[in-house]
Design a protein around this motif. Structure first.
Motif, PDB file in Angstrom:
ATOM      1  N   TRP A 153       0.834  -1.212   0.000  1.00 35.23           N
ATOM      2  CA  TRP A 153       0.000   0.000   0.000  1.00 35.23           C
ATOM      3  C   TRP A 153       0.863   1.253   0.000  1.00 35.23           C
ATOM      4  O   TRP A 153       1.890   1.312   0.672  1.00 35.23           O
ATOM      5  CB  TRP A 153      -0.885   0.032   1.250  1.00 35.23           C
ATOM      6  CG  TRP A 153      -1.929  -1.036   1.289  1.00 35.23           C
ATOM      7  CD1 TRP A 153      -1.779  -2.336   1.674  1.00 35.23           C
ATOM      8  CD2 TRP A 153      -3.309  -0.897   0.918  1.00 35.23           C
ATOM      9  NE1 TRP A 153      -2.969  -3.010   1.579  1.00 35.23           N
ATOM     10  CE2 TRP A 153      -3.933  -2.153   1.112  1.00 35.23           C
ATOM     11  CE3 TRP A 153      -4.079   0.169   0.447  1.00 35.23           C
ATOM     12  CZ2 TRP A 153      -5.286  -2.367   0.854  1.00 35.23           C
ATOM     13  CZ3 TRP A 153      -5.422  -0.045   0.189  1.00 35.23           C
ATOM     14  CH2 TRP A 153      -6.019  -1.304   0.386  1.00 35.23           C
ATOM     15  N   LYS A 154       0.385   2.256  -0.732  1.00 34.47           N
ATOM     16  CA  LYS A 154       0.986   3.584  -0.700  1.00 34.47           C
ATOM     17  C   LYS A 154      -0.100   4.575  -0.329  1.00 34.47           C
ATOM     18  O   LYS A 154      -1.275   4.354  -0.634  1.00 34.47           O
ATOM     19  CB  LYS A 154       1.537   3.970  -2.074  1.00 34.47           C
ATOM     20  CG  LYS A 154       2.810   3.241  -2.461  1.00 34.47           C
ATOM     21  CD  LYS A 154       3.284   3.709  -3.819  1.00 34.47           C
ATOM     22  CE  LYS A 154       4.498   2.907  -4.251  1.00 34.47           C
ATOM     23  NZ  LYS A 154       4.984   3.334  -5.558  1.00 34.47           N
ATOM     24  N   ILE A 155       0.310   5.664   0.345  1.00 36.05           N
ATOM     25  CA  ILE A 155      -0.616   6.768   0.590  1.00 36.05           C
ATOM     26  C   ILE A 155      -0.007   8.016  -0.028  1.00 36.05           C
ATOM     27  O   ILE A 155       1.161   8.333   0.233  1.00 36.05           O
ATOM     28  CB  ILE A 155      -0.843   7.002   2.094  1.00 36.05           C
ATOM     29  CG1 ILE A 155      -1.326   5.703   2.756  1.00 36.05           C
ATOM     30  CG2 ILE A 155      -1.864   8.122   2.291  1.00 36.05           C
ATOM     31  CD1 ILE A 155      -1.450   5.821   4.250  1.00 36.05           C
ATOM     32  N   TYR A 158      -8.454   4.625  14.226  1.00 35.74           N
ATOM     33  CA  TYR A 158      -9.070   5.876  14.687  1.00 35.74           C
ATOM     34  C   TYR A 158      -8.573   6.981  13.757  1.00 35.74           C
ATOM     35  O   TYR A 158      -7.426   7.401  13.820  1.00 35.74           O
ATOM     36  CB  TYR A 158      -8.640   6.133  16.138  1.00 35.74           C
ATOM     37  CG  TYR A 158      -9.395   7.257  16.795  1.00 35.74           C
ATOM     38  CD1 TYR A 158     -10.573   6.999  17.494  1.00 35.74           C
ATOM     39  CD2 TYR A 158      -8.943   8.569  16.705  1.00 35.74           C
ATOM     40  CE1 TYR A 158     -11.278   8.035  18.088  1.00 35.74           C
ATOM     41  CE2 TYR A 158      -9.643   9.612  17.298  1.00 35.74           C
ATOM     42  CZ  TYR A 158     -10.812   9.334  17.998  1.00 35.74           C
ATOM     43  OH  TYR A 158     -11.503  10.352  18.565  1.00 35.74           O
ATOM     44  N   THR A 159      -9.448   7.417  12.866  1.00 41.71           N
ATOM     45  CA  THR A 159      -8.993   8.360  11.848  1.00 41.71           C
ATOM     46  C   THR A 159      -8.844   9.766  12.409  1.00 41.71           C
ATOM     47  O   THR A 159      -9.647  10.206  13.242  1.00 41.71           O
ATOM     48  CB  THR A 159      -9.999   8.431  10.685  1.00 41.71           C
ATOM     49  OG1 THR A 159     -11.310   8.552  11.210  1.00 41.71           O
ATOM     50  CG2 THR A 159      -9.926   7.207   9.813  1.00 41.71           C
ATOM     51  N   ASP A 160      -7.811  10.447  11.953  1.00 43.19           N
ATOM     52  CA  ASP A 160      -7.770  11.902  12.150  1.00 43.19           C
ATOM     53  C   ASP A 160      -7.670  12.527  10.762  1.00 43.19           C
ATOM     54  O   ASP A 160      -7.593  11.811   9.750  1.00 43.19           O
ATOM     55  CB  ASP A 160      -6.634  12.313  13.096  1.00 43.19           C
ATOM     56  CG  ASP A 160      -5.279  11.878  12.571  1.00 43.19           C
ATOM     57  OD1 ASP A 160      -5.040  12.013  11.352  1.00 43.19           O
ATOM     58  OD2 ASP A 160      -4.454  11.401  13.378  1.00 43.19           O
ATOM     59  N   PHE A 161      -7.644  13.830  10.699  1.00 48.68           N
ATOM     60  CA  PHE A 161      -7.739  14.505   9.397  1.00 48.68           C
ATOM     61  C   PHE A 161      -6.570  14.160   8.479  1.00 48.68           C
ATOM     62  O   PHE A 161      -6.703  14.125   7.274  1.00 48.68           O
ATOM     63  CB  PHE A 161      -7.832  16.021   9.589  1.00 48.68           C
ATOM     64  CG  PHE A 161      -9.124  16.426  10.244  1.00 48.68           C
ATOM     65  CD1 PHE A 161     -10.340  16.044   9.696  1.00 48.68           C
ATOM     66  CD2 PHE A 161      -9.127  17.166  11.408  1.00 48.68           C
ATOM     67  CE1 PHE A 161     -11.530  16.398  10.303  1.00 48.68           C
ATOM     68  CE2 PHE A 161     -10.318  17.515  12.017  1.00 48.68           C
ATOM     69  CZ  PHE A 161     -11.519  17.133  11.467  1.00 48.68           C
ATOM     70  N   THR A 162      -5.417  13.845   9.069  1.00 48.68           N
ATOM     71  CA  THR A 162      -4.251  13.542   8.234  1.00 48.68           C
ATOM     72  C   THR A 162      -4.413  12.213   7.503  1.00 48.68           C
ATOM     73  O   THR A 162      -3.628  11.897   6.613  1.00 48.68           O
ATOM     74  CB  THR A 162      -2.967  13.479   9.070  1.00 48.68           C
ATOM     75  OG1 THR A 162      -3.053  12.356   9.946  1.00 48.68           O
ATOM     76  CG2 THR A 162      -2.767  14.747   9.871  1.00 48.68           C
ATOM     77  N   VAL A 164     -11.583  12.185   5.485  1.00 47.96           N
ATOM     78  CA  VAL A 164     -12.005  12.200   6.882  1.00 47.96           C
ATOM     79  C   VAL A 164     -12.598  13.578   7.145  1.00 47.96           C
ATOM     80  O   VAL A 164     -11.936  14.589   6.917  1.00 47.96           O
ATOM     81  CB  VAL A 164     -10.809  11.955   7.824  1.00 47.96           C
ATOM     82  CG1 VAL A 164     -11.282  11.970   9.276  1.00 47.96           C
ATOM     83  CG2 VAL A 164     -10.141  10.631   7.488  1.00 47.96           C
ATOM     84  N   LYS A 165     -13.843  13.621   7.557  1.00 52.32           N
ATOM     85  CA  LYS A 165     -14.469  14.926   7.781  1.00 52.32           C
ATOM     86  C   LYS A 165     -14.957  15.021   9.217  1.00 52.32           C
ATOM     87  O   LYS A 165     -15.150  14.008   9.896  1.00 52.32           O
ATOM     88  CB  LYS A 165     -15.617  15.143   6.801  1.00 52.32           C
ATOM     89  CG  LYS A 165     -16.799  14.213   6.985  1.00 52.32           C
ATOM     90  CD  LYS A 165     -17.800  14.453   5.885  1.00 52.32           C
ATOM     91  CE  LYS A 165     -18.997  13.525   5.994  1.00 52.32           C
ATOM     92  NZ  LYS A 165     -19.842  13.754   7.155  1.00 52.32           N
TER      93      LYS A 165
END
Ligand SMILES: *[C@@H]1O[C@H](CO)[C@@H](O)[C@H](O)[C@H]1NC(C)=O
Ligand SMILES: *[C@@H]1O[C@H](CO)[C@@H](O)[C@H](O)[C@H]1NC(C)=O
Ligand SMILES: *[C@@H]1O[C@H](CO)[C@@H](O)[C@H](O)[C@H]1NC(C)=O
Ligand SMILES: *[C@@H]1O[C@H](CO)[C@@H](O)[C@H](O)[C@H]1NC(C)=O
Ligand SMILES: *[C@@H]1O[C@H](CO)[C@@H](O)[C@H](O)[C@H]1NC(C)=O
Length: 422
Positions: free
Chosen positions: A259-261, A277-281, A307-308
């Motif tokens: 995987w790449k981001i 646990y998502t954050d905006f980054t 992520v909003k």
């Protein structure tokens, strides 16, 4: 047609023409009939017996193999030539010749001649074909891995014995020649070029002869892909949500994943990319690469994740945030109410405590909360020196009015009342 001329013809002929000769013999209406040519196995045995042995008495019987005499028999004696003495027997009643310990060169025409006592001559002939039993059939697979669209596969076969036919099957159906599937002239090998994934399967090759057959099988695996890479998972999530992106690909053997981001490598090498646990980054472009180590091919797929959250995207409050606010407000209101009730109770009770007697207080505390106020009132009344009967509600109402009245006239309002009403 005499026996001698027939023998001469056989001696001239090759095995390939034996059939024709025996047909000629039948066509020339041999007197003694045999039911078809015989087959034998090396080391095995065979019996030649005419279907229509003569019913009249017999003077001489003679069996020959080609031009070679096997035996001569009369009613009371049988003479077998030395070459056959250890592997032949004869039955004077049926005229049957049994031959055992068969060898390949026993193949050929066997001729029976009978001279009846009454004179004349009866003849008949049959043929024998001896085969080696087929054994050790095997298929030799291509050594290297086969890659769809690139590789050629030669499947060759081996086996011992007399082979009269070779038949190929794939997954239990006959394998047919095509543009890409070509059989060798003896059918002992098949070439597939180029291979396709549909050529994967189980190949069976059968060697046959009239007395035996043997089949060998081989599994062919055609490698392909990866292709049709896809990512399943969330694309827009709230701040703090769990995200699971799952990558899959059509590939043989199974693909491995990376995987790449935003174009940068990650250390995730499983088919699933998980963010607890998502954050905006965590917003960005997620790229899954499927890699097939055999075909040395890779393929990728992209997936956008957003992520909003409240304020972050300026898109108003999320339902979660609204729920949080509502719950907060409710809790605050409940808290205020509780505090109010508490304050009322404690002030009243403490005030009453100053004025009441011991037993009356115990009775008041054993009551339920709404009643507690009435009890307080009753104590208050008692304290005012007036009689109260709590068993009758309407009566109580009257008394209560009196009390209020009395309270007003005889005592100033409790100081706490204004505090609570604020
Ligand atoms: C037939 O073959 C055997 C060996 O299998 C051999 O000994 C024999 O001589 C051969 N006979 C003839 C007539 O060739
Ligand atoms: C397959 O057999 C053919 C001849 O039948 C040969 O030319 C070819 O090189 C063989 N291919 C492989 C992969 O062995
Ligand atoms: C090869 O096999 C095909 C079909 O399987 C058959 O028609 C053909 O006669 C065979 N050829 C030989 C030489 O065995
Ligand atoms: C990917 O890029 C976007 C926009 O450039 C950025 O907001 C985001 O934080 C990046 N994501 C990661 C995981 O680096
Ligand atoms: C995918 O293949 C390309 C060339 O086709 C190569 O440059 C790249 O490194 C490969 N990626 C992976 C993850 O193997």
């Amino acid at each position: 047609m005499t026996a001698e001329s027939s023998i001469m013809m056989v001696s001239h002929g090759l095995y390939g023409t034996l059939w024709m000769l025996s047909c000629f013999g039948l066509f020339l209406s041999e007197d003694l009939q045999f039911s078809g040519p015989a087959n034998g196995a090396v080391g095995g045995s065979v019996v030649f017996a005419p279907d229509n042995p003569p019913s009249t008495s017999i003077n001489i019987v003679q069996w020959q193999f080609g031009s070679t005499l096997i035996l001569i028999a009369q009613s009371d004696s049988t003479t077998i030539v030395p070459e056959y003495s250890d592997r032949v027997s004869f039955d004077i009643n049926t005229l049957a010749l049994e031959l055992w310990n068969l060898r390949l060169n026993d193949s050929g025409i066997y001729r029976l001649t009978v001279v009846p006592s009454a004179g004349g001559q009866l003849t008949g002939e049959t043929s024998l074909q001896v085969f080696e039993i087929i054994t050790n059939v095997r298929l030799i697979s291509p050594e290297e891995s086969l890659i769809e669209g690139e590789s050629s596969a030669n499947i060759s076969s081996e086996g011992t014995g007399s082979i009269t036919s070779v038949q190929w099957m794939k997954d239990n159906s006959p394998l047919s020649p095509s543009n890409s599937i070509i059989f060798s002239s003896d059918n002992r090998s098949v070439s597939i070029s180029p291979v396709q994934r549909s050529d994967s399967g189980e190949y069976q090759c059968t060697y046959r002869n009239p007395i035996s057959s043997e089949t060998a099988t081989l599994s062919l695996i055609i490698n392909y892909g990866p292709e049709e890479v896809s990512i399943k998972g969330e694309d827009v999530v709230d701040l703090g949500a769990r995200v699971s992106l799952s990558c899959s690909a059509n590939s043989k053997p199974a693909a491995s994943f990376s995987w790449k981001i935003n174009g940068t490598d990650t250390d995730v090498t499983t088919d699933t990319f998980i963010i607890d646990y998502t954050d905006f980054t965590h917003s960005g472009e997620y790229i899954c690469t499927a890699w097939n180590s055999v075909t040395k091919r890779n393929a990728t797929q992209k997936h956008a994740l957003l992520v909003k959250g409240g304020g972050g995207g300026g898109g108003g409050l999320s339902s979660g945030a609204i729920a949080g606010i509502v719950i907060g407000v409710l809790v605050a209101v409940a808290g205020i109410c509780g505090l109010t009730v508490y304050l009322i109770k404690t002030k009243k009770i403490s005030k009453i405590n100053l004025r009441q007697n011991g037993p009356a207080r115990g009775a008041a505390q054993s009551r339920q909360e709404p009643d507690l106020n009435y009890a307080d009132i009753s104590h208050f009344q008692k304290a005012s020196g007036e009689r109260v009967n709590l068993g009758n509600k309407s009566e109580f109402s009257t008394e209560y009015a009196d009390v209020k009245h009395g309270g007003k006239s005889r005592a100033p309002p409790p100081p706490y009342g204004s505090q609570v009403r604020k």
